[in-house]
Design a protein around this motif. Sequence first.
Motif, short mmCIF file in Angstrom:
data_model
loop_
_atom_site.label_atom_id
_atom_site.label_comp_id
_atom_site.label_asym_id
_atom_site.label_seq_id
_atom_site.Cartn_x
_atom_site.Cartn_y
_atom_site.Cartn_z
N SER A 24 24.37 -16.69 63.76
CA SER A 24 24.08 -17.31 62.48
C SER A 24 23.86 -18.93 63.49
O SER A 24 23.16 -19.40 63.51
CB SER A 24 24.79 -17.52 61.45
N GLN A 266 29.68 -14.96 53.07
CA GLN A 266 27.76 -15.65 53.14
C GLN A 266 28.05 -15.83 54.72
O GLN A 266 28.60 -16.43 55.49
CB GLN A 266 27.44 -16.37 52.08
N ALA A 270 22.88 -19.55 55.40
CA ALA A 270 22.26 -18.95 53.43
C ALA A 270 23.48 -20.10 52.80
O ALA A 270 23.19 -21.06 52.55
CB ALA A 270 22.90 -17.50 53.06
N GLY A 274 21.46 -22.99 51.18
CA GLY A 274 22.17 -22.40 49.77
C GLY A 274 21.59 -23.23 47.93
O GLY A 274 21.02 -24.13 49.08
N THR A 310 15.32 -23.35 54.78
CA THR A 310 14.94 -22.35 55.13
C THR A 310 13.92 -21.51 54.34
O THR A 310 13.97 -21.73 53.12
CB THR A 310 15.64 -20.99 55.48
#
Length: 311
Positions: A24, A266, A270, A274, A310
């Motif tokens: 990540s 998570q 994300a 989010g 994203t």
Amino acid sequence: MCDIWRIRDPQQITKEELEQHLASFRQLGVQWVVFSGGEPQMNMELPALARMLRSEGIRVTILTAGMLLESQAQMIAESIDDVIVSLDGPPEIHNRIRRVPDAFQKLRAGIQAVRHIRPEMTVRARCTVQKQNHRDLRAAVESARQLGANSISFLAADLTSSAFNRPTAWRPDQTDKVGLSLEEVEALQREVERLIVDEESALKSGFVVESAAKLHKIVQHFRAHLGQAENVAPRCNAPWVSAVIEASGEVRPCFFHPAFGNLRSQALPAILNGAEALRFRANLDVQTNPICQRCVCSLYLSAEVKIQPTA
């Protein structure tokens, strides 16, 4: 000045947890990680965490009280890119605030030990202005020189937020131990003006990191707390270029705003992209947000890589 020390069930980030999120970090283009705390040197896995990040080309900084620098000098010199140490003023004031009789001496010995191994190591001092040291900013600058620091920065004590393990904002009796009275604010004003005059070359060279305007803003912070001035938000883009990850896994847009996700459930992209985080950033007006207006620790980075939605 924080309540992290009250935690009785300590949590820390492990190398196994960090390893799970390295992909990540690559995806987000992470460039710089600062280990804070509490005291990051009490995490026995700090060397492994730092090596993992540096192997990814990420700069690693620690923010430390410096009490363990001497005993861990070899590890710090080999594993960390640069160090920020908390400095509360000249020796007697620093020791009183730290509640350790030889805290300043330990800090100096630690910096010397690290520099003995790695002479070019960058060590910066950071001083939190509060009741016990507001008359001694110039002495703090001189103490930073005595320590061999590369620079010193100043920030006002946070008096209102629920950050740093405060379940709610501080009670008035707690705030009074750190905040300034009307008379003390006037003394701080005079000390700031003298600092600007006496340390003009230090400001110009960057040894004192803040500009004259930012030093005056520290005074304004305490005046605003007393109702003498308006709270004015600093220039800040922290929620768009960085994130705070707590040992519990909570992810915050900065130290002061509430978390909008947890790494235990998570992945970091994300969370940062989010719905809750996107909504937060879309609606955040730094200049009018009450939390931002009372901020003492803003961040503004001109960065090519920013947190983006994203696909």
